[in-house]
Write an enzyme that holds these catalytic residues in place. Structure first.
Site, PDB file in Angstrom:
ATOM      1  N   ASP A  98       0.819  -1.203   0.000  1.00  0.00           N
ATOM      2  CA  ASP A  98       0.000   0.000   0.000  1.00  0.00           C
ATOM      3  C   ASP A  98       0.861   1.266   0.000  1.00  0.00           C
ATOM      4  OD1 ASP A  98      -2.295  -1.475  -0.049  1.00  0.00           O
ATOM      5  OD2 ASP A  98      -2.767  -1.229   2.077  1.00  0.00           O
ATOM      6  N   GLY A  99       2.021   1.204   0.658  1.00  0.00           N
ATOM      7  CA  GLY A  99       2.904   2.362   0.676  1.00  0.00           C
ATOM      8  C   GLY A  99       3.383   2.743  -0.717  1.00  0.00           C
ATOM      9  N   SER A 112      -5.356   2.292  14.144  1.00  0.00           N
ATOM     10  CA  SER A 112      -4.508   1.864  15.256  1.00  0.00           C
ATOM     11  C   SER A 112      -4.641   2.784  16.461  1.00  0.00           C
ATOM     12  CB  SER A 112      -3.038   1.820  14.812  1.00  0.00           C
ATOM     13  OG  SER A 112      -2.851   0.914  13.752  1.00  0.00           O
ATOM     14  N   THR A 139      -8.315   3.022   7.638  1.00  0.00           N
ATOM     15  CA  THR A 139      -7.957   1.643   7.975  1.00  0.00           C
ATOM     16  C   THR A 139      -6.452   1.499   8.202  1.00  0.00           C
ATOM     17  OG1 THR A 139      -7.905   1.149   5.602  1.00  0.00           O
ATOM     18  CG2 THR A 139      -9.909   0.577   6.791  1.00  0.00           C
ATOM     19  N   ASN A 147      -3.403   8.981   2.707  1.00  0.00           N
ATOM     20  CA  ASN A 147      -3.869   8.381   3.959  1.00  0.00           C
ATOM     21  C   ASN A 147      -4.105   9.423   5.041  1.00  0.00           C
ATOM     22  OD1 ASN A 147      -4.162   5.690   3.360  1.00  0.00           O
ATOM     23  ND2 ASN A 147      -2.299   5.011   4.390  1.00  0.00           N
TER      24      ASN A 147
END
Length: 294
Positions: free
Chosen positions: A72-73, A192, A187, A146
């Site tokens: 994803d990065g 987190s 997400t 993000n």
């Protein structure tokens, strides 16, 4: 559905698994008579490839589709670079979770093939711009798909800051920082830290405090068009940082102002036609897949 002929390929550096998938993808695309253009850093991983090489900027201008091989990065990085080009992006997962890069290498030819034949769905995801100023002079700028995060950097001290939303004072807070997240990022780090999961179609931003020095501080969800303004406490002795998708750090100091707004350009994210956000959450987050019959 668009017809894809010129395919740009971007791969995550430093991974043997990514190289294997890049070779597989290259062979498949050439066998199917597509024009393949390698991103210039990616090309260094495939010596003797014999393909056209281009910068990310040029890829955004000449390609119909970009395929990102990595985690994803890797897709986050490509999205930041290609948002202005409005080019669709497809992800092949060679990372861990794979919320954005949702094609498995074992299914590469079948799944990519269907996408190239027009069997896909497209999502529009917005990004955030962060501008930091000191005494009204530019200090730094970053873009995030993000999240934009105010954090202590190497310091272990709490950060004091004022929060304003659309010019309205919200609160003064002392905490380890604040996560300002898009639905895409809900997400990721935001989750987190106790933030809510938001569907990607929502036009909303979530603000999640990081270990606030009060029990009453909770995440806040605001309209996606809101302007978020943070002012670092002028009596603050440490120098916190602003990070965008965990990649770019802007060092801030007492009295500095950070403004976070929606970017005017959105990314076009391509998924196989059977993609389902809730199914992805079940798989990646370990939700129960069924209810036992009673």
């Amino acid at each position: 559905m668009e017809q894809f002929r010129n395919i740009g390929v971007i791969g995550r550096m430093g991974s043997v698994q990514v190289v294997e998938t890049l070779r597989q993808l290259k062979a498949y695309l050439l066998d199917e008579n597509y024009q393949v253009i390698l991103e210039q850093d990616t090309a260094t991983m495939l010596p003797g490839h014999g393909l056209q090489v281009a910068s990310k900027k040029l890829i955004g201008e000449i390609c119909d589709l970009v395929i990102v091989v990595g985690g994803d990065g890797s897709l986050l990085g490509a999205a930041r670079d290609l948002a202005k080009a409005k080019i669709p992006i497809l992800g092949v997962n060679r990372g861990r979770l794979g919320f954005l890069t949702d094609i498995a290498p074992s299914e590469l030819e079948e799944r990519v093939g269907r996408v190239l034949q027009g069997e896909y769905i497209e999502e529009s995801r917005f990004l955030l711009d962060a501008h930091a100023t000191r005494d009204e002079h530019p200090l730094g700028f970053g873009t995030a798909l993000n999240d934009v995060v105010l954090h202590p950097g190497k310091s272990t001290r709490m950060i004091g800051f004022d929060l304003y939303i659309d010019g309205h004072f919200v609160y003064t807070q002392r905490s380890d920082g604040l996560i300002v997240s898009t639905p895409t990022g809900s997400t990721a780090y935001s989750l987190s830290a106790g933030g809510p999961i938001m569907h990607p179609k929502l036009d909303a931003i979530v603000l999640v405090p990081m270990f606030p020095h009060t029990l009453s501080s909770r995440p806040i969800v605001v309209d996606g068009k809101s302007e978020i303004k943070l002012i670092i406490d002028r009596t603050h002795e440490a120098y916190p940082q602003i990070s965008c998708d965990g990649q770019m750090d802007i060092s801030c100091g007492p009295g500095d102002v950070i403004r976070i707004t929606k970017k005017p350009f959105k990314i076009r994210l391509i998924h196989p036609k059977d993609h389902n956000f809730y199914a992805t959450c079940r798989e990646k987050l370990g939700w129960a897949s069924n209810i036992a019959a009673s």
